[in-house]
Design a protein around this motif. Sequence first.
Motif, short mmCIF file in Angstrom:
data_model
loop_
_atom_site.label_atom_id
_atom_site.label_comp_id
_atom_site.label_asym_id
_atom_site.label_seq_id
_atom_site.Cartn_x
_atom_site.Cartn_y
_atom_site.Cartn_z
N SER A 74 0.85 -1.19 0.00
CA SER A 74 0.00 0.00 0.00
C SER A 74 0.89 1.24 0.00
CB SER A 74 -0.92 0.01 1.23
OG SER A 74 -0.15 0.14 2.41
N VAL A 75 0.27 2.38 -0.22
CA VAL A 75 1.00 3.65 -0.15
C VAL A 75 0.25 4.60 0.77
CG1 VAL A 75 2.06 3.47 -2.43
CG2 VAL A 75 -0.14 4.58 -2.20
N THR A 76 0.99 5.38 1.52
CA THR A 76 0.39 6.40 2.38
C THR A 76 0.71 7.75 1.78
OG1 THR A 76 0.61 4.99 4.33
CG2 THR A 76 0.30 7.36 4.71
N VAL A 77 -0.32 8.54 1.59
CA VAL A 77 -0.18 9.88 1.03
C VAL A 77 -0.43 10.86 2.17
CG1 VAL A 77 -1.02 11.50 -0.71
CG2 VAL A 77 -1.05 9.04 -1.19
N ARG A 78 0.51 11.80 2.36
CA ARG A 78 0.38 12.82 3.41
C ARG A 78 0.51 14.19 2.77
NH1 ARG A 78 0.91 10.27 8.26
NH2 ARG A 78 1.96 8.27 8.21
N TRP A 79 -0.10 15.17 3.41
CA TRP A 79 0.00 16.56 2.96
C TRP A 79 -0.18 17.48 4.14
CZ3 TRP A 79 -3.85 13.13 1.89
CH2 TRP A 79 -5.11 13.42 2.40
N GLU A 80 0.34 18.69 4.00
CA GLU A 80 0.22 19.71 5.03
C GLU A 80 -0.94 20.63 4.67
OE1 GLU A 80 2.00 19.89 7.86
OE2 GLU A 80 2.98 18.03 7.23
N GLN A 81 -1.49 21.29 5.68
CA GLN A 81 -2.52 22.27 5.41
C GLN A 81 -1.88 23.44 4.67
OE1 GLN A 81 -4.79 23.26 8.82
NE2 GLN A 81 -6.22 24.53 7.70
N GLN A 82 -2.50 23.87 3.59
CA GLN A 82 -1.94 24.92 2.75
C GLN A 82 -2.23 26.30 3.31
OE1 GLN A 82 -0.09 24.25 -0.18
NE2 GLN A 82 -0.14 22.26 0.81
N GLU A 83 -1.21 27.15 3.31
CA GLU A 83 -1.38 28.54 3.72
C GLU A 83 -1.58 29.37 2.47
OE1 GLU A 83 1.94 29.79 6.02
OE2 GLU A 83 1.57 28.33 7.60
N VAL A 84 -2.52 30.30 2.53
CA VAL A 84 -2.82 31.16 1.39
C VAL A 84 -2.76 32.61 1.87
CG1 VAL A 84 -4.52 31.70 -0.39
CG2 VAL A 84 -4.40 29.38 0.54
N GLU A 85 -2.06 33.47 1.13
CA GLU A 85 -1.98 34.88 1.52
C GLU A 85 -3.28 35.57 1.17
OE1 GLU A 85 0.55 38.76 0.27
OE2 GLU A 85 1.66 36.89 0.56
N ALA A 86 -3.85 36.27 2.15
CA ALA A 86 -5.10 37.00 1.91
C ALA A 86 -4.83 38.14 0.94
CB ALA A 86 -5.66 37.54 3.22
N ALA A 87 -5.67 38.26 -0.07
CA ALA A 87 -5.47 39.24 -1.13
C ALA A 87 -5.42 40.66 -0.57
CB ALA A 87 -6.58 39.12 -2.16
N GLY A 88 -4.30 41.36 -0.80
CA GLY A 88 -4.18 42.76 -0.47
C GLY A 88 -3.90 43.07 0.99
N ARG A 89 -3.95 42.08 1.87
CA ARG A 89 -3.75 42.40 3.29
C ARG A 89 -2.44 41.85 3.84
NH1 ARG A 89 -9.66 40.60 4.40
NH2 ARG A 89 -8.58 38.66 4.69
N GLY A 90 -1.78 40.98 3.09
CA GLY A 90 -0.52 40.42 3.55
C GLY A 90 -0.69 39.47 4.72
N GLU A 91 -1.90 39.04 4.99
CA GLU A 91 -2.17 38.10 6.08
C GLU A 91 -2.14 36.68 5.54
OE1 GLU A 91 -5.95 39.12 7.67
OE2 GLU A 91 -5.40 41.20 8.02
N VAL A 92 -1.81 35.75 6.41
CA VAL A 92 -1.80 34.34 6.01
C VAL A 92 -3.06 33.68 6.53
CG1 VAL A 92 -0.60 32.15 6.25
CG2 VAL A 92 0.71 34.25 5.95
N GLU A 93 -3.75 32.99 5.63
CA GLU A 93 -4.94 32.22 6.00
C GLU A 93 -4.69 30.77 5.63
OE1 GLU A 93 -8.18 33.64 3.73
OE2 GLU A 93 -8.41 35.49 4.86
#
Length: 103
Positions: A74-93
Amino acid sequence: MAKTQAALSVRQEMSGMERLGLRVSSMINHPVAQAQRWVTIHRLDADGDREWEEVLGVIADTDELELTLNDDGSVTVRWEQQEVEAAGRGEVEFGPEEEPVPF
């Protein structure tokens, strides 16, 4: 009317690659897998060698996914929660929990 009935009786069969891709995509996008950010995929007897290798190749080539080959095949697939920069505010969501897989 005969044409309509004939058209309904003709079914398009899914290819092995389409069937496997749909199964893997469904497993990765499942709410439990999204919450834990990993899933173990087992190869079924119906999965051909070429299809299995192609799907594993797509997963391995996807930067956001980490692939671990297990001793039982079998194979195990892992991933991290993606961070997205909020448009125009420079904040990370954090991005949405359910992101489509590439196949």
